[in-house]
Design a protein around this motif. Structure first.
Motif, PDB file in Angstrom:
ATOM      1  N   SER A 142       0.857  -1.173   0.000  1.00 41.94           N
ATOM      2  CA  SER A 142       0.000   0.000   0.000  1.00 41.94           C
ATOM      3  C   SER A 142       0.896   1.226   0.000  1.00 41.94           C
ATOM      4  N   ASP A 143       0.565   2.208  -0.815  1.00 38.56           N
ATOM      5  CA  ASP A 143       1.415   3.395  -0.925  1.00 38.56           C
ATOM      6  C   ASP A 143       1.639   4.070   0.424  1.00 38.56           C
ATOM      7  N   SER A 144       0.637   4.069   1.261  1.00 43.25           N
ATOM      8  CA  SER A 144       0.738   4.777   2.546  1.00 43.25           C
ATOM      9  C   SER A 144       1.620   4.054   3.552  1.00 43.25           C
TER      10      SER A 144
END
Length: 126
Positions: free
Chosen positions: A59-61
């Protein structure tokens, strides 16, 4: 069957290593993933790892703080959680991808995974 473990209470900035033990023959041939469900929120994708452990997707976050890995001879997938924040609190689940092959994309939706384990609770205090 998938059994997640390793959760617990940790202070912000700390680390945990989650494990997911699989007792199924398809483990070594499938993408494995971790999802998490914060209190009162929807389950969300965290990370996935290819069947051979060579490729990973995050996940990018969460990229940069969490690390997914696997040990196929041990039928186990891991999630290293670093620099934990209170917002990382939730139940962490492991899951096995339903399909053997995904053409040029990583499965990140819940419906693309099956054999969900019971999850392990991670609580990060501030």
């Amino acid at each position: 069957q998938l059994q997640a473990s390793g959760g617990g209470l940790v202070q912000a900035g700390g680390s945990l290593r989650l494990s997911c033990a699989a007792s199924e023959r398809t483990f070594s041939t499938r993408i494995m993933a971790w999802f998490r469900q914060p209190p009162g929120e929807e389950r969300e994708f965290v990370a996935a790892i290819a069947w051979n452990g060579v490729a990973t997707h995050y996940s990018d976050s969460l990229k940069g703080r969490f690390i997914i890995s696997r040990d196929n001879p041990k039928n186990t997938v891991y999630l290293q959680l670093n620099s934990l924040k209170p917002e990382d609190t939730g139940v962490y689940f492991c899951a096995r991808a339903r399909e053997t092959v995904y053409d040029n994309y990583w499965p990140t939706a819940q419906y693309e995974y099956g054999n969900w384990g019971q999850g392990t609770l991670v609580t990060v205090s501030s």
